[in-house]
Design a protein around this motif. Structure first.
Motif, mmCIF file in Angstrom:
data_model
loop_
_atom_site.group_PDB
_atom_site.id
_atom_site.type_symbol
_atom_site.label_atom_id
_atom_site.label_comp_id
_atom_site.label_asym_id
_atom_site.label_seq_id
_atom_site.Cartn_x
_atom_site.Cartn_y
_atom_site.Cartn_z
ATOM 1 N N ASP A 51 -5.701 33.341 -2.029
ATOM 2 C CA ASP A 51 -4.643 34.336 -2.196
ATOM 3 C C ASP A 51 -4.820 35.045 -3.535
ATOM 4 O O ASP A 51 -5.154 34.417 -4.546
ATOM 5 N N MET A 52 -4.580 36.355 -3.549
ATOM 6 C CA MET A 52 -4.705 37.128 -4.780
ATOM 7 C C MET A 52 -3.384 37.078 -5.546
ATOM 8 O O MET A 52 -2.567 38.005 -5.505
ATOM 9 N N VAL A 53 -3.163 35.960 -6.212
ATOM 10 C CA VAL A 53 -1.907 35.730 -6.922
ATOM 11 C C VAL A 53 -2.005 36.277 -8.345
ATOM 12 O O VAL A 53 -2.995 36.070 -9.042
ATOM 13 N N CYS A 54 -0.955 36.950 -8.763
ATOM 14 C CA CYS A 54 -0.901 37.457 -10.142
ATOM 15 C C CYS A 54 0.541 37.397 -10.615
ATOM 16 O O CYS A 54 1.365 38.244 -10.254
ATOM 17 N N SER A 55 0.841 36.388 -11.396
ATOM 18 C CA SER A 55 2.185 36.225 -11.945
ATOM 19 C C SER A 55 2.195 36.707 -13.382
ATOM 20 O O SER A 55 1.499 36.168 -14.233
#
Length: 225
Positions: A51-55
């Motif tokens: 998943d392309m997660v960016c927090s």
């Protein structure tokens, strides 16, 4: 032909210089919501089938714990408030250590890391290092130390898909960055520069020892931006 190539090269350089100065001045006032590294990590995850997660949650420096600011200086750049972008003693020590075949270490200051995180890509090429030097000089000229620290703590990678102090505080400790204790702040800084390998909580013995050293060093840090 040679003169034409030279003119094109000259114009390219002048445009780059003008654009870089413009961007640095803009980011003196405007929050940095996205960085090249975030894009690179997203593409890496895409190719790895993840998943392309960016927090990432930008917070002004007054909402970032003083403990975290002190921990960053104690753990990453003890002379941050004194130097003008480069710690030449640290660079010399790093070069000697690397020449002796020891584990590679860097001599990058918080200013250099900020320049790299905001404007450049990861890597060790001479081109990237040269550009890092240029942008470091620019932010030291146009930004205050407080602004450099603010951008640094808001843009640095602090976990897998986690960027900036606010997102890291919520990820690791389930609280806001303004409420970090000394030990928690030391924990976030201790996992740098490998935040995807190490953990700020349930840490290894190595990270716990590093936390202790950082926390001890925080006692002598006086924030005087």
């Amino acid at each position: 032909m040679v003169k034409k190539i030279f003119r094109i090269f000259k114009k390219t350089v002048l445009w780059f210089l003008a654009l870089s100065v413009f961007l640095v001045i803009v980011f003196r006032f405007v929050p940095v919501f996205y960085t090249p590294l975030m894009t690179i990590r997203a593409v890496e995850n895409l190719f790895d089938g993840k998943d392309m997660v960016c927090s990432h949650d930008w917070e002004p420096i007054e909402n970032l714990s003083v403990n975290l600011q002190k921990a960053a200086i104690a753990g990453e750049d003890a002379t941050f408030l004194k130097h003008h972008g480069f710690d030449f003693d640290a660079i010399e020590k790093a070069m000697k250590s690397n020449e002796k075949g020891k584990k590679l270490r860097g001599g990058s200051t918080i200013s250099q890391q900020t320049a790299k995180n905001v404007f450049l890509w990861q890597g060790r090429s001479w081109l990237r290092k040269g550009l890092e030097t240029w942008f470091t000089i620019l932010i030291e000229v146009f930004w205050s130390k407080e602004r450099i620290m603010e951008v640094y703590l808001n843009s640095i990678e602090m976990g897998d898909g986690v960027y900036g102090a606010e997102a890291a505080s919520k990820y690791w400790y389930r609280k806001s960055a303004k409420n970090l204790t000394k030990r928690e702040a030391a924990g976030i800084v201790a996992i740098l520069p490998n935040p995807r390998k190490f953990k700020a909580t349930n840490s290894s013995a190595y990270i716990n020892r590093k936390k202790g050293r950082i926390q001890a060093g925080m006692a002598s840090v006086k924030l005087d931006y």
